[in-house]
Design a protein around this motif. Structure first.
Motif, PDB file in Angstrom:
ATOM      1  N   SER A 167     -16.990 -42.041 -47.743  1.00 52.83           N
ATOM      2  CA  SER A 167     -17.574 -43.233 -47.665  1.00 52.83           C
ATOM      3  C   SER A 167     -19.367 -43.346 -48.132  1.00 52.83           C
ATOM      4  O   SER A 167     -19.831 -44.242 -48.592  1.00 52.83           O
ATOM      5  CB  SER A 167     -17.476 -43.993 -46.482  1.00 52.83           C
ATOM      6  OG  SER A 167     -18.443 -44.099 -44.992  1.00 52.83           O
ATOM      7  N   ALA A 168     -20.153 -42.377 -46.982  1.00 55.49           N
ATOM      8  CA  ALA A 168     -21.443 -42.930 -47.369  1.00 55.49           C
ATOM      9  C   ALA A 168     -21.518 -42.004 -48.651  1.00 55.49           C
ATOM     10  O   ALA A 168     -22.591 -42.791 -49.597  1.00 55.49           O
ATOM     11  CB  ALA A 168     -21.941 -41.307 -46.362  1.00 55.49           C
TER      12      ALA A 168
ATOM     13  N   HIS B 143     -21.347 -44.536 -52.728  1.00 55.76           N
ATOM     14  CA  HIS B 143     -22.091 -45.591 -53.252  1.00 55.76           C
ATOM     15  C   HIS B 143     -23.696 -45.056 -54.504  1.00 55.76           C
ATOM     16  O   HIS B 143     -24.555 -45.499 -54.797  1.00 55.76           O
ATOM     17  CB  HIS B 143     -23.325 -46.166 -52.138  1.00 55.76           C
ATOM     18  CG  HIS B 143     -22.030 -47.522 -51.955  1.00 55.76           C
ATOM     19  ND1 HIS B 143     -21.004 -48.045 -50.758  1.00 55.76           N
ATOM     20  CD2 HIS B 143     -21.526 -49.057 -52.620  1.00 55.76           C
ATOM     21  CE1 HIS B 143     -20.213 -48.570 -51.282  1.00 55.76           C
ATOM     22  NE2 HIS B 143     -20.887 -49.908 -52.349  1.00 55.76           N
ATOM     23  N   THR B 144     -23.588 -43.681 -53.604  1.00 49.95           N
ATOM     24  CA  THR B 144     -24.687 -42.946 -54.153  1.00 49.95           C
ATOM     25  C   THR B 144     -24.753 -41.062 -53.744  1.00 49.95           C
ATOM     26  O   THR B 144     -24.006 -40.488 -52.757  1.00 49.95           O
ATOM     27  CB  THR B 144     -25.925 -43.213 -53.427  1.00 49.95           C
ATOM     28  OG1 THR B 144     -26.865 -42.516 -53.468  1.00 49.95           O
ATOM     29  CG2 THR B 144     -26.316 -42.571 -51.366  1.00 49.95           C
ATOM     30  N   GLU B 145     -25.219 -40.491 -54.287  1.00 55.33           N
ATOM     31  CA  GLU B 145     -25.016 -38.829 -54.122  1.00 55.33           C
ATOM     32  C   GLU B 145     -26.212 -38.959 -53.101  1.00 55.33           C
ATOM     33  O   GLU B 145     -26.708 -39.676 -53.084  1.00 55.33           O
ATOM     34  CB  GLU B 145     -25.577 -38.148 -55.406  1.00 55.33           C
ATOM     35  CG  GLU B 145     -27.288 -38.543 -55.634  1.00 55.33           C
ATOM     36  CD  GLU B 145     -27.378 -37.118 -57.007  1.00 55.33           C
ATOM     37  OE1 GLU B 145     -26.173 -36.614 -57.233  1.00 55.33           O
ATOM     38  OE2 GLU B 145     -28.502 -37.289 -57.130  1.00 55.33           O
ATOM     39  N   LEU B 146     -25.882 -37.889 -52.193  1.00 56.05           N
ATOM     40  CA  LEU B 146     -26.675 -37.349 -50.920  1.00 56.05           C
ATOM     41  C   LEU B 146     -27.125 -35.911 -50.885  1.00 56.05           C
ATOM     42  O   LEU B 146     -25.935 -35.509 -51.470  1.00 56.05           O
ATOM     43  CB  LEU B 146     -26.271 -37.695 -49.951  1.00 56.05           C
ATOM     44  CG  LEU B 146     -26.116 -39.866 -49.385  1.00 56.05           C
ATOM     45  CD1 LEU B 146     -25.148 -39.796 -48.458  1.00 56.05           C
ATOM     46  CD2 LEU B 146     -27.726 -40.035 -49.576  1.00 56.05           C
TER      47      LEU B 146
ATOM     48  N   TYR C 203     -27.380 -31.726 -53.924  1.00 58.99           N
ATOM     49  CA  TYR C 203     -26.378 -33.158 -53.987  1.00 58.99           C
ATOM     50  C   TYR C 203     -25.155 -33.175 -54.401  1.00 58.99           C
ATOM     51  O   TYR C 203     -25.169 -33.093 -55.196  1.00 58.99           O
ATOM     52  CB  TYR C 203     -27.714 -34.114 -54.890  1.00 58.99           C
ATOM     53  CG  TYR C 203     -29.077 -34.043 -54.898  1.00 58.99           C
ATOM     54  CD1 TYR C 203     -29.745 -35.388 -54.105  1.00 58.99           C
ATOM     55  CD2 TYR C 203     -29.925 -33.658 -55.216  1.00 58.99           C
ATOM     56  CE1 TYR C 203     -30.484 -35.453 -53.368  1.00 58.99           C
ATOM     57  CE2 TYR C 203     -31.570 -33.527 -54.855  1.00 58.99           C
ATOM     58  CZ  TYR C 203     -31.989 -34.151 -54.181  1.00 58.99           C
ATOM     59  OH  TYR C 203     -33.066 -34.585 -53.678  1.00 58.99           O
TER      60      TYR C 203
END
Lengths: 116, 116
Positions: free
Chosen positions: B48-49, B52-55, B94
């Motif tokens: 879920s994290a 929306h974006t890479e982390l 990432y």
DNA sequence: TGAATATATGATCAGATATTCATATATCTG
DNA sequence: CAGATATATGAATATCTGATCATATATTCA
């Protein structure tokens, strides 16, 4: 200060932004439970057998080549998760899917498997 | 004869009909593996994290409140299942989703959770 | 009622899983 | 190069899971 030091190397903004989209723990648990229902090959096959018709336990076991006991144990889990329901008719217990969502997820997952 | 006796109480027609719709063992296994990826709350939250974006790993761990090691181990599984991919940038790695199917299943599952 | 049939369940066990801890590897920086 | 930072990984461990075996419960039928 200690707090700051501990967090020094984290990109606070990115973390906060990620947390905004994160599902909460309860939803994550519920979601994982739904997927767990389909996370075992035997259960997948049980669900697939029940997507088109109801079946009694022993016919289900025969179709799957599983023992009656193994099927019965799995049906118990599926029952507790409210994914299947049953009706009794004499000595027989007929099971069918009880949750349209599961059939939906099953079919979509299957599409993905077949297209890769 | 023995054969017949063993099978005496099974509804052969129903069994054959059910078997016609059954997914084969390989598909069942593949399907179960996809769902297994989402069958754990920690992985659900990781997915879920990342929808929306890479982390990078540590930011991900911080956002989830998990240890770096635990996240890294889970990312390894997700990597092996080809559900996430990564790019290296200096010391950072990432991660992002690598499989559009997973995001799709995740969102659909979430809808079901939220509507019940 | 007693035998046969159908399903459910408890105990047990082997294998899988998720986490932690310690440590290895890799990269950057001074 | 040395120290700091970022990630990966192996070992150990506690828990969970799925199957089997034996047996219990329930229903039908003679």
């Amino acid at each position: 200060m200690d707090q700051l030091c501990e967090d020094r190397y984290i990109d606070e903004d990115k973390v906060r932004q990620a947390q905004a989209y994160l599902v909460d723990s309860l939803s994550a648990t519920r979601l994982s439970e739904i997927f767990k229902a389909l996370s075992d090959p035997s259960r997948v096959r049980i669900i697939s057998a029940l997507t088109h018709t109801e079946l009694c336990v022993y016919d289900l076991a025969a179709a799957l080549g599983m023992s009656q006991s193994a099927v019965s144990h799995q049906l118990r889990s599926l029952r507790e998760m409210r994914l299947v329901r049953y009706r009794k008719e004499g000595r027989h217990v007929y099971y069918q899917l009880d949750d349209e969502h599961i059939g939906d997820l099953f079919r979509r997952g299957l599409e993905h498997v077949e297209h890769s």
